[in-house]
Design a protein around this motif. Structure first.
Motif, PDB file in Angstrom:
ATOM      1  N   LEU A  10       0.832  -1.213   0.000  1.00  0.00           N
ATOM      2  CA  LEU A  10       0.000   0.000   0.000  1.00  0.00           C
ATOM      3  C   LEU A  10       0.863   1.259   0.000  1.00  0.00           C
ATOM      4  CD1 LEU A  10      -2.839  -0.931   2.520  1.00  0.00           C
ATOM      5  CD2 LEU A  10      -2.892  -1.063   0.041  1.00  0.00           C
ATOM      6  N   GLY A  11       2.124   1.087  -0.373  1.00  0.00           N
ATOM      7  CA  GLY A  11       3.007   2.254  -0.460  1.00  0.00           C
ATOM      8  C   GLY A  11       2.493   3.210  -1.524  1.00  0.00           C
ATOM      9  N   THR A  12       2.938   4.448  -1.449  1.00  0.00           N
ATOM     10  CA  THR A  12       2.432   5.463  -2.380  1.00  0.00           C
ATOM     11  C   THR A  12       2.698   5.073  -3.833  1.00  0.00           C
ATOM     12  OG1 THR A  12       2.834   7.108  -0.700  1.00  0.00           O
ATOM     13  CG2 THR A  12       2.478   7.927  -2.913  1.00  0.00           C
ATOM     14  N   PHE A  15       0.441   2.289  -4.979  1.00  0.00           N
ATOM     15  CA  PHE A  15      -0.944   2.761  -5.062  1.00  0.00           C
ATOM     16  C   PHE A  15      -1.145   3.599  -6.322  1.00  0.00           C
ATOM     17  CE2 PHE A  15      -4.735   5.129  -4.049  1.00  0.00           C
ATOM     18  CZ  PHE A  15      -5.497   4.213  -3.347  1.00  0.00           C
ATOM     19  N   VAL A  16      -0.229   4.521  -6.556  1.00  0.00           N
ATOM     20  CA  VAL A  16      -0.353   5.418  -7.710  1.00  0.00           C
ATOM     21  C   VAL A  16      -0.234   4.640  -9.021  1.00  0.00           C
ATOM     22  CG1 VAL A  16       0.791   7.303  -8.960  1.00  0.00           C
ATOM     23  CG2 VAL A  16       0.447   7.469  -6.499  1.00  0.00           C
ATOM     24  N   MET A  17       0.660   3.671  -9.063  1.00  0.00           N
ATOM     25  CA  MET A  17       0.895   2.961 -10.318  1.00  0.00           C
ATOM     26  C   MET A  17      -0.149   1.867 -10.579  1.00  0.00           C
ATOM     27  SD  MET A  17       3.318   4.714 -11.554  1.00  0.00           S
ATOM     28  CE  MET A  17       3.885   3.849 -13.013  1.00  0.00           C
ATOM     29  N   GLY A  18      -1.211   1.836  -9.807  1.00  0.00           N
ATOM     30  CA  GLY A  18      -2.308   0.922 -10.132  1.00  0.00           C
ATOM     31  C   GLY A  18      -2.708  -0.026  -9.012  1.00  0.00           C
ATOM     32  N   ALA A  20      -4.467   0.471  -6.517  1.00  0.00           N
ATOM     33  CA  ALA A  20      -5.849   0.647  -6.066  1.00  0.00           C
ATOM     34  C   ALA A  20      -6.748  -0.470  -6.605  1.00  0.00           C
ATOM     35  CB  ALA A  20      -6.374   2.008  -6.511  1.00  0.00           C
ATOM     36  N   ASN A  21      -6.413  -0.953  -7.806  1.00  0.00           N
ATOM     37  CA  ASN A  21      -7.245  -2.007  -8.409  1.00  0.00           C
ATOM     38  C   ASN A  21      -7.135  -3.339  -7.672  1.00  0.00           C
ATOM     39  OD1 ASN A  21      -7.966  -0.268 -10.493  1.00  0.00           O
ATOM     40  ND2 ASN A  21      -6.067  -0.732 -11.582  1.00  0.00           N
ATOM     41  N   GLN A  23      -7.494  -3.918  -4.585  1.00  0.00           N
ATOM     42  CA  GLN A  23      -8.355  -4.044  -3.399  1.00  0.00           C
ATOM     43  C   GLN A  23      -9.387  -5.153  -3.549  1.00  0.00           C
ATOM     44  OE1 GLN A  23      -9.417   0.128  -1.806  1.00  0.00           O
ATOM     45  NE2 GLN A  23      -8.581   0.444  -3.824  1.00  0.00           N
TER      46      GLN A  23
ATOM     47  N   HIS B   9      -0.986   3.201 -16.925  1.00  0.00           N
ATOM     48  CA  HIS B   9       0.291   2.918 -16.275  1.00  0.00           C
ATOM     49  C   HIS B   9       1.414   3.599 -17.063  1.00  0.00           C
ATOM     50  CE1 HIS B   9       3.748   0.507 -14.897  1.00  0.00           C
ATOM     51  NE2 HIS B   9       3.028   0.227 -13.832  1.00  0.00           N
ATOM     52  N   LYS B  12       1.413   7.406 -16.631  1.00  0.00           N
ATOM     53  CA  LYS B  12       1.962   7.813 -15.340  1.00  0.00           C
ATOM     54  C   LYS B  12       3.473   7.624 -15.304  1.00  0.00           C
ATOM     55  CE  LYS B  12      -1.713   5.963 -13.057  1.00  0.00           C
ATOM     56  NZ  LYS B  12      -2.574   5.465 -11.987  1.00  0.00           N
ATOM     57  N   GLN B 240      -8.474   9.313  -2.594  1.00  0.00           N
ATOM     58  CA  GLN B 240      -7.597   8.965  -3.715  1.00  0.00           C
ATOM     59  C   GLN B 240      -6.187   8.517  -3.375  1.00  0.00           C
ATOM     60  OE1 GLN B 240      -8.636   8.599  -6.817  1.00  0.00           O
ATOM     61  NE2 GLN B 240     -10.666   9.045  -6.036  1.00  0.00           N
ATOM     62  N   PHE B 241      -5.762   8.694  -2.141  1.00  0.00           N
ATOM     63  CA  PHE B 241      -4.390   8.310  -1.804  1.00  0.00           C
ATOM     64  C   PHE B 241      -4.400   7.501  -0.506  1.00  0.00           C
ATOM     65  CE2 PHE B 241      -3.629  11.901  -4.638  1.00  0.00           C
ATOM     66  CZ  PHE B 241      -2.537  11.454  -5.368  1.00  0.00           C
ATOM     67  N   PRO B 242      -3.323   6.743  -0.252  1.00  0.00           N
ATOM     68  CA  PRO B 242      -3.249   6.074   1.045  1.00  0.00           C
ATOM     69  C   PRO B 242      -3.140   7.139   2.137  1.00  0.00           C
ATOM     70  CG  PRO B 242      -1.474   5.324  -0.452  1.00  0.00           C
ATOM     71  CD  PRO B 242      -2.136   6.496  -1.099  1.00  0.00           C
ATOM     72  N   GLY B 393       0.256  12.173  -8.031  1.00  0.00           N
ATOM     73  CA  GLY B 393       0.774  10.834  -7.727  1.00  0.00           C
ATOM     74  C   GLY B 393       2.145  10.641  -8.346  1.00  0.00           C
ATOM     75  N   MET B 490      -7.907   7.701  -9.179  1.00  0.00           N
ATOM     76  CA  MET B 490      -7.119   6.464  -9.188  1.00  0.00           C
ATOM     77  C   MET B 490      -7.758   5.342  -8.391  1.00  0.00           C
ATOM     78  SD  MET B 490      -3.300   7.988  -8.935  1.00  0.00           S
ATOM     79  CE  MET B 490      -3.584   8.943  -7.471  1.00  0.00           C
ATOM     80  N   ASN B 491      -8.675   5.690  -7.496  1.00  0.00           N
ATOM     81  CA  ASN B 491      -9.230   4.662  -6.627  1.00  0.00           C
ATOM     82  C   ASN B 491     -10.602   4.231  -7.133  1.00  0.00           C
ATOM     83  OD1 ASN B 491      -9.248   2.945  -4.470  1.00  0.00           O
ATOM     84  ND2 ASN B 491      -9.111   4.555  -2.916  1.00  0.00           N
ATOM     85  N   ASN B 492     -11.038   3.011  -6.790  1.00  0.00           N
ATOM     86  CA  ASN B 492     -12.393   2.636  -7.183  1.00  0.00           C
ATOM     87  C   ASN B 492     -13.389   3.423  -6.344  1.00  0.00           C
ATOM     88  OD1 ASN B 492     -13.373   1.043  -4.878  1.00  0.00           O
ATOM     89  ND2 ASN B 492     -11.821  -0.433  -5.473  1.00  0.00           N
ATOM     90  N   THR B 495     -14.470   2.371  -2.540  1.00  0.00           N
ATOM     91  CA  THR B 495     -13.484   2.672  -1.494  1.00  0.00           C
ATOM     92  C   THR B 495     -13.322   4.176  -1.335  1.00  0.00           C
ATOM     93  OG1 THR B 495     -12.302   0.883  -2.586  1.00  0.00           O
ATOM     94  CG2 THR B 495     -11.305   1.776  -0.616  1.00  0.00           C
TER      95      THR B 495
END
Lengths: 85, 513
Positions: A10-12, A15-18, A20-21, A23, B9, B12, B240-242, B393, B490-492, B495
């Protein structure tokens, strides 16, 4: 038999590079494997900083094996391999 | 959220490399090398025919990352030169979207097509159902003459073997206003006069061909200048972020900003003002209604009917005004609903005004979920630059910032529970409601994601002055789900909404007007 441990980073960077999917794994893994496999979220596993490999993120560890550019399918495949399926 | 998987991907990764190049000792040269670093000699080719094409496409994507339109590239200019031009530029143009047309080649044009499943049957319902004479039978099989076909899909529905299909172009399908088209040459292009910058095409294209023109270089330049650079974060960022928005504030400051404001702070003002405006408008409705009723009675009730003139039409509803995509829709395609749109400013409008007042010399950067807000930022003199969530990000990745390891910092002004929910569908209407002493006067109608059908519906409401079901406040969100469905999220959504609710539940209620 020992439980298989799946660690989702769950590092930044992950998370940013995908990441999140990934989960979805929290729902899919218990449903598919019951208590044979345990899935946990983890603080940064440090894998992106080895040779600065952020482009291969997100990372997931299935026991000691690293899945890079992880997708739900790739992680499930690795679990199946571990289970000897 | 963007569904383009690997394409996103790639986008980014390119942004991260541009940012890293910016902070390296040779920006121009390291930018020029990006395609070679990502696709080195001898590498297995992941998507296209050869490594050269892969590099050419990465170069095109990098051009958008540097803030230039891909369409205008004549292929002779090196990425290094683009980097140099980006550093020297001090003005942006208002066009925010650019299409990587080389990626369109993989996508078939929009047409009706008879597949091999055609059985060459005797009944030939396809032929008899076609009103345009576009179907003929050649060698026992149906064949469509594209010059006559109007794409009405009658034959698709008539074929008992499901042998006829409509081949769609995802970007065209997704655009609610028909502003993107794949033309005769097979390349998609955007009609910027028609485009409302909703960003649907970005999310829809499986080749990741549509890009936002990034302002990242301009923002990085501001950061290394002596000026203060202030980030204004949209409410939807909470999902959107952790980590929470407090750790996020520390992370944003670590990334190079001097301070962070919540745009939800402005959302509190928007909600309160919109509630006041709503009450005024409804008072006017009541006044007009009773005027009309007494006139009608004086005239002897039913009898000669008189057409109501447009300016006298009673406006029985008001629509919200905070979604930038909706505001552009009104401006470009739905002028008739303009009188019904609230005159209240957007949360960004109020926040940027507050920040510029407090720090007149600072550079303000709005951190945004979508390209529509990029356009709003461009039109607002108090907003200097816009950066989307993906770009933020990428900045974290390039600077190796771990949000969960940051300390966390409070905001000078903490927004309310309701304002912090502006980012999902229903949140704005709820805040306006909660601003009123008597919440029951509001009957909200929620438009969750604009499409061709509900645009037609809005037209109808504007024409009659009446919303269906007796609703009096229409909340319009251009994206399905609201801002948490923006093209740069970026997040579903599930969540993201949960994370926003966690934050909101620990926040104070909005003040009543």
């Amino acid at each position: 038999m020992e439980k298989i441990k799946v660690q989702v980073c769950l590092g930044t960077t992950c998370f940013v590079m995908g990441g999140a999917n990934l989960q979805e794994l929290n729902d899919i893994i218990p449903r598919k494997y019951g208590d044979k496999v345990e899935v946990v979220g983890s603080n940064c596993l440090g894998l992106c900083s080895i040779q600065w490999e952020y482009s291969k993120a997100p990372y997931v560890k299935v026991d000691d094996e690293v899945v890079h550019e992880a997708t739900v399918e790739k992680v499930l495949e690795m679990i199946d391999k571990k289970l000897g399926k | 959220m963007n569904n383009a998987g690997q394409a996103i991907h790639l986008k980014k990764e390119i942004l991260v490399r541009i940012i890293k190049a910016f902070f390296s000792d040779n920006f121009e040269e390291n930018t020029r090398l990006i395609p070679y670093a990502m696709r080195p000699k001898g590498m297995e080719v992941p998507y296209r025919c050869c490594v050269y094409k892969e590099r050419a496409i990465i170069k095109d994507r990098a051009i958008a990352g540097l803030g230039f339109p891909i369409e205008e590239d004549d292929e002779t200019v090196s990425l290094g030169t683009y980097a140099e031009k980006a550093i020297k530029r001090d003005e942006l143009d208002g066009r925010n979207l650019t299409v990587l047309q080389a990626a369109c080649k993989g996508c078939s044009t929009n047409r009706i097509y008879v597949t091999d499943l055609c059985q060459g049957c005797v009944a030939r319902p396809c032929q008899s159902t076609c009103k345009f004479g576009a179907i003929s039978i050649i060698d026992g099989r149906s064949v469509i003459d594209d010059s006559k076909c109007k794409k009405c899909k009658m034959c698709v529905n008539a074929c008992p073997y499901n042998a006829i299909v409509k081949i769609t172009v995802p970007c065209e399908e997704a655009c609610p206003v028909g502003a993107i088209k794949k033309d005769e040459t097979g390349f998609a292009s955007i009609n910027h006069e028609e485009c409302i910058n909703c960003g649907r095409c970005i999310s829809a294209c499986p080749f990741g061909a549509v890009h936002e023109k990034s302002q990242i270089i301009d923002i990085l330049k501001a950061m290394i200048s002596k000026k203060k650079v202030i980030a204004m974060i949209a409410p939807s960022i909470a999902g959107q972020f952790p980590g929470d928005i407090y750790k996020l504030k520390s992370a944003i400051i670590k990334a190079g900003f001097d301070d962070v404001y919540e745009v939800a702070q402005g959302a509190d003002i928007t909600a309160n003002n919109e509630a006041k405006e709503f009450m005024e408008r409804m008072a006017k409705v009541n006044e007009k209604n009773s005027e009309w009723l007494s006139e009608w009675a004086n005239a002897g009730g039913y009898g000669e009917s008189e057409e109501t003139k447009d300016e006298e039409k009673i406006q029985n509803f008001m629509t919200t005004s905070c979604c930038a995509g909706y505001n552009q829709l009104v401006k470009k395609h739905l002028q008739e609903i303009k009188p019904y749109v609230s005159d209240t400013g957007t949360p960004l409008y109020y926040t940027a005004e507050i920040v510029k007042k407090a720090e007149p010399d600072a550079i303000t950067v709005f951190i945004s979920p979508c390209v529509a807000k990029r356009a709003e930022g461009f039109d607002n003199k108090n907003v200097d630059y816009v950066m989307n969530y993906e770009e933020l990000g990428a900045l974290f990745v390039a600077k190796k910032i771990e949000i969960l390891e940051c300390d966390g910092e409070k905001y000078v002004v903490e927004a309310s529970k309701q304002a912090r929910c502006f980012g999902y569908s229903g949140g704005v209407a709820d805040s306006v409601k909660a601003s009123l002493q008597d919440e029951s006067v509001i009957k909200p109608c929620i438009i969750n994601g604009l499409n061709k059908d509900n645009i037609k519906q809005l037209k109808k409401f504007a024409k009659t002055g009446e919303c269906e079901g007796g609703c009096n406040l229409i909340e319009v969100m251009c994206c399905e789900g609201g801002c948490i469905g923006g093209n740069a999220t970026m997040n579903n959504q599930k969540t993201a909404k949960k994370l926003i609710d966690n934050l909101a539940n620990n926040s104070k209620d909005i003040p009543k007007i």
